[in-house]
Motif scaffolding. Structure first.
Motif, PDB file in Angstrom:
ATOM      1  N   VAL A 134     -44.141  -6.678 -21.524  1.00  8.07           N
ATOM      2  CA  VAL A 134     -44.471  -6.672 -22.952  1.00  8.07           C
ATOM      3  C   VAL A 134     -45.386  -5.475 -23.190  1.00  8.07           C
ATOM      4  O   VAL A 134     -46.500  -5.421 -22.669  1.00  8.07           O
ATOM      5  N   LEU A 135     -44.908  -4.508 -23.945  1.00  9.01           N
ATOM      6  CA  LEU A 135     -45.656  -3.279 -24.177  1.00  9.01           C
ATOM      7  C   LEU A 135     -46.302  -3.303 -25.560  1.00  9.01           C
ATOM      8  O   LEU A 135     -45.675  -3.720 -26.535  1.00  9.01           O
ATOM      9  N   VAL A 136     -47.545  -2.857 -25.627  1.00 10.20           N
ATOM     10  CA  VAL A 136     -48.271  -2.794 -26.894  1.00 10.20           C
ATOM     11  C   VAL A 136     -48.658  -1.337 -27.132  1.00 10.20           C
ATOM     12  O   VAL A 136     -49.403  -0.750 -26.339  1.00 10.20           O
ATOM     13  N   SER A 137     -48.145  -0.754 -28.208  1.00 11.28           N
ATOM     14  CA  SER A 137     -48.430   0.649 -28.479  1.00 11.28           C
ATOM     15  C   SER A 137     -49.799   0.806 -29.110  1.00 11.28           C
ATOM     16  O   SER A 137     -50.421  -0.159 -29.567  1.00 11.28           O
ATOM     17  N   ARG A 138     -50.281   2.032 -29.153  1.00 11.36           N
ATOM     18  CA  ARG A 138     -51.574   2.318 -29.767  1.00 11.36           C
ATOM     19  C   ARG A 138     -51.516   2.132 -31.280  1.00 11.36           C
ATOM     20  O   ARG A 138     -52.546   2.149 -31.951  1.00 11.36           O
ATOM     21  N   ASP A 139     -50.313   1.955 -31.814  1.00 14.09           N
ATOM     22  CA  ASP A 139     -50.146   1.652 -33.237  1.00 14.09           C
ATOM     23  C   ASP A 139     -50.023   0.154 -33.485  1.00 14.09           C
ATOM     24  O   ASP A 139     -49.794  -0.260 -34.625  1.00 14.09           O
ATOM     25  N   GLY A 140     -50.138  -0.645 -32.419  1.00 19.29           N
ATOM     26  CA  GLY A 140     -50.077  -2.091 -32.584  1.00 19.29           C
ATOM     27  C   GLY A 140     -48.675  -2.657 -32.605  1.00 19.29           C
ATOM     28  O   GLY A 140     -48.473  -3.803 -33.002  1.00 19.29           O
ATOM     29  N   ILE A 141     -47.685  -1.885 -32.163  1.00 23.56           N
ATOM     30  CA  ILE A 141     -46.303  -2.357 -32.132  1.00 23.56           C
ATOM     31  C   ILE A 141     -46.020  -2.971 -30.768  1.00 23.56           C
ATOM     32  O   ILE A 141     -46.372  -2.404 -29.740  1.00 23.56           O
ATOM     33  N   VAL A 142     -45.385  -4.138 -30.759  1.00 24.26           N
ATOM     34  CA  VAL A 142     -45.081  -4.860 -29.525  1.00 24.26           C
ATOM     35  C   VAL A 142     -43.593  -4.721 -29.210  1.00 24.26           C
ATOM     36  O   VAL A 142     -42.747  -4.923 -30.081  1.00 24.26           O
ATOM     37  N   LYS A 143     -43.286  -4.360 -27.941  1.00 27.11           N
ATOM     38  CA  LYS A 143     -41.891  -4.187 -27.538  1.00 27.11           C
ATOM     39  C   LYS A 143     -41.635  -4.852 -26.192  1.00 27.11           C
ATOM     40  O   LYS A 143     -42.456  -4.767 -25.280  1.00 27.11           O
ATOM     41  N   LEU A 144     -40.481  -5.486 -26.087  1.00 32.07           N
ATOM     42  CA  LEU A 144     -40.041  -6.097 -24.833  1.00 32.07           C
ATOM     43  C   LEU A 144     -39.267  -5.056 -24.033  1.00 32.07           C
ATOM     44  O   LEU A 144     -38.401  -4.363 -24.576  1.00 32.07           O
ATOM     45  N   ALA A 145     -39.576  -4.954 -22.732  1.00 29.20           N
ATOM     46  CA  ALA A 145     -38.966  -3.929 -21.889  1.00 29.20           C
ATOM     47  C   ALA A 145     -38.293  -4.554 -20.671  1.00 29.20           C
ATOM     48  O   ALA A 145     -38.413  -5.748 -20.412  1.00 29.20           O
ATOM     49  N   ASP A 146     -37.606  -3.708 -19.929  1.00 31.12           N
ATOM     50  CA  ASP A 146     -37.068  -3.987 -18.606  1.00 31.12           C
ATOM     51  C   ASP A 146     -36.026  -5.091 -18.588  1.00 31.12           C
ATOM     52  O   ASP A 146     -36.321  -6.258 -18.355  1.00 31.12           O
ATOM     53  N   PHE A 147     -34.779  -4.690 -18.803  1.00 30.12           N
ATOM     54  CA  PHE A 147     -33.658  -5.613 -18.711  1.00 30.12           C
ATOM     55  C   PHE A 147     -32.921  -5.417 -17.385  1.00 30.12           C
ATOM     56  O   PHE A 147     -31.723  -5.623 -17.280  1.00 30.12           O
ATOM     57  N   GLY A 148     -33.687  -5.046 -16.346  1.00 32.27           N
ATOM     58  CA  GLY A 148     -33.096  -4.727 -15.057  1.00 32.27           C
ATOM     59  C   GLY A 148     -32.508  -5.916 -14.321  1.00 32.27           C
ATOM     60  O   GLY A 148     -31.600  -5.758 -13.512  1.00 32.27           O
ATOM     61  N   ILE A 149     -33.035  -7.123 -14.529  1.00 29.63           N
ATOM     62  CA  ILE A 149     -32.484  -8.295 -13.832  1.00 29.63           C
ATOM     63  C   ILE A 149     -31.915  -9.299 -14.833  1.00 29.63           C
ATOM     64  O   ILE A 149     -31.845 -10.489 -14.563  1.00 29.63           O
ATOM     65  N   VAL A 150     -31.514  -8.802 -15.979  1.00 24.95           N
ATOM     66  CA  VAL A 150     -30.985  -9.672 -17.014  1.00 24.95           C
ATOM     67  C   VAL A 150     -29.703 -10.353 -16.541  1.00 24.95           C
ATOM     68  O   VAL A 150     -28.924  -9.795 -15.768  1.00 24.95           O
ATOM     69  N   LYS A 151     -29.505 -11.579 -16.986  1.00 25.87           N
ATOM     70  CA  LYS A 151     -28.258 -12.310 -16.749  1.00 25.87           C
ATOM     71  C   LYS A 151     -27.492 -12.316 -18.066  1.00 25.87           C
ATOM     72  O   LYS A 151     -28.039 -12.673 -19.109  1.00 25.87           O
ATOM     73  N   SER A 152     -26.234 -11.899 -18.030  1.00 31.39           N
ATOM     74  CA  SER A 152     -25.462 -11.813 -19.267  1.00 31.39           C
ATOM     75  C   SER A 152     -23.983 -11.860 -18.947  1.00 31.39           C
ATOM     76  O   SER A 152     -23.573 -11.923 -17.778  1.00 31.39           O
ATOM     77  N   ALA A 153     -23.172 -11.787 -19.996  1.00 34.29           N
ATOM     78  CA  ALA A 153     -21.727 -11.750 -19.809  1.00 34.29           C
ATOM     79  C   ALA A 153     -21.304 -10.466 -19.110  1.00 34.29           C
ATOM     80  O   ALA A 153     -20.208 -10.393 -18.542  1.00 34.29           O
ATOM     81  N   VAL A 154     -22.154  -9.433 -19.118  1.00 34.45           N
ATOM     82  CA  VAL A 154     -21.830  -8.165 -18.462  1.00 34.45           C
ATOM     83  C   VAL A 154     -21.895  -8.296 -16.952  1.00 34.45           C
ATOM     84  O   VAL A 154     -21.114  -7.704 -16.220  1.00 34.45           O
ATOM     85  N   ASN A 155     -22.854  -9.079 -16.443  1.00 33.79           N
ATOM     86  CA  ASN A 155     -23.046  -9.178 -14.991  1.00 33.79           C
ATOM     87  C   ASN A 155     -23.150 -10.616 -14.515  1.00 33.79           C
ATOM     88  O   ASN A 155     -23.846 -10.894 -13.546  1.00 33.79           O
TER      89      ASN A 155
END
Length: 380
Positions: A134-155
């Motif tokens: 969970v990344l928090v920018s210096r502008d106060g924006i929150v972003k979810l990162a790292d889909f490296g071990i995601v489970k999905s229909a793709v894999n």
């Protein structure tokens, strides 16, 4: 498993856009499992366009080595924010936790409901919702990162039997026991993040991996009100519902959670917390004497810290002639062929400076409290 470069995409007439380039380390480049995982991450991330998810710009292969170009977030991973806040005796508190929770819940609601171009449900499960991702920018924006071990229909068929992926201290009971997962597992992990952010106390993390696994499997949750006196009952209800052992007893969707958190925030007359988050990050990670900010690369999460490498192996040929690469920061995880990975150390920060105690914030809060007390004294 990868080198991380802070880079610049340059164009005509002085155009320049910072980005992050992630490249598989040479020793892993020829391992089919890692190449597939890296390609799967790119395929999934390319489908996701949301203000609270780190954006992927490009994916390619040069001289047999994959690279991924991603958005650079000038800020910090939440785990570093938490550690610095705890060291400074400056807990984040419930308001910050709610703002982070709403942003991550929005990101998960979008990802969980995403479909493939042909309309097939993506059935995405992040599996690694942790403070490091969970990344928090210096502008106060929150972003979810790292889909490296995601489970999905793709894999969906790619995970080997018996291999548990993720960080034990943030796994749901079904994930840590290697049972079938769905999107509600991510909500449980988010519940742990919110518990720790709002109380300033680790939930399941223990001294050893074995102790952490036992604690996470038993799911013995001390109510936040017993950890932090004065904890708001309604927020406690939300967090404890997220941390229910059985998926059917939790929130059934991230959208439902986001709406509940928004109703709670509105009842407290709290506005959107971007300004508070920005102040928090800039206070805990001030600029140094040269004007440079302590910052983190946005391509992945972190559960440990290290300094910027002054060396490393640069790309022999950059993915794009107009891309300039800086020195790499290494990101490494243990190969899944060696068994489960517990709290894999993914090093992201450029520099680490001990922040000063936030006296301006404390003094401002004290002055406000005195003014309020005088006002009510004379009114009464």
């Amino acid at each position: 498993m990868a080198h991380i470069f802070l880079a610049s995409i340059d164009g005509p007439d002085g155009f320049s856009k910072p980005c992050v380039i992630k490249r598989v380390l040479p020793e892993y480049a020829n391992l089919e499992a890692f190449s597939r995982m890296f390609a799967d991450e790119a395929k999934v991330a390319a489908l996701l366009t949301h203000p609270n998810i780190v954006q992927v710009f490009d994916f390619g292969k040069i001289d047999g080595q994959y690279y991924l170009a991603m958005e650079w977030i000038q800020g910090q991973a939440l785990d570093r924010v938490l550690r610095h806040a705890w060291k400074s005796h400056f807990p984040l508190g419930q308001r910050v936790a709610v703002d982070v929770g709403i942003a991550v819940a929005d990101a998960l609601a979008y990802a969980h409901s995403k479909t493939l171009p042909d309309g097939t449900p993506l059935k995405l499960v992040h599996r690694d919702v942790t403070p490091g991702n969970v990344l928090v920018s210096r502008d106060g924006i929150v972003k979810l990162a790292d889909f490296g071990i995601v489970k999905s229909a793709v894999n969906v068929e790619r995970t080997s039997v018996g291999v548990v992926k993720g960080k034990y201290a943030y796994m749901s009971p079904e994930q840590i026991t290697n049972r079938e997962l769905d999107h509600r597992s991510d909500l449980y992990s988010l519940g742990i993040v919110l518990y720790e952010a709002s109380t300033g106390r680790r939930l399941f993390k223990r001294e050893t991996v074995e102790q952490t696994i036992i604690a996470a499997t038993q799911v013995q949750v001390t109510p936040p009100s017993q950890v932090s006196p004065g904890f708001m009952p309604e927020l406690e209800r939300i967090i404890l519902r997220l941390l229910e052992k059985e998926p059917d007893a939790r929130y059934q969707s991230a959208r439902e959670l986001a709406m509940d958190l928004e109703r709670f925030r509105a009842a407290q007359n709290w506005t959107s917390g971007g300004r508070e988050l920005a102040t928090l990050v800039t206070s805990l990670f001030p600029a140094d004497k040269t004007g440079h900010h302590n910052t983190a690369l946005s391509a992945f999460g972190s559960s440990s810290t290290s300094g910027m490498s002054s060396g490393g192996v640069p790309l022999e040929r950059t993915p794009n002639p107009s891309v300039r690469l800086g020195p790499p920061v290494e990101e490494r995880t243990s190969p899944t062929t060696r068994g489960p990975v517990a709290d894999a150390a993914l090093a992201i920060p450029v520099e680490l400076a001990e922040p000063p105690f936030p006296w301006p914030i404390v003094l401002t809060a004290g002055a406000a409290a005195c003014a309020s007390a005088l006002f009510w004294y004379f009114v009464a």
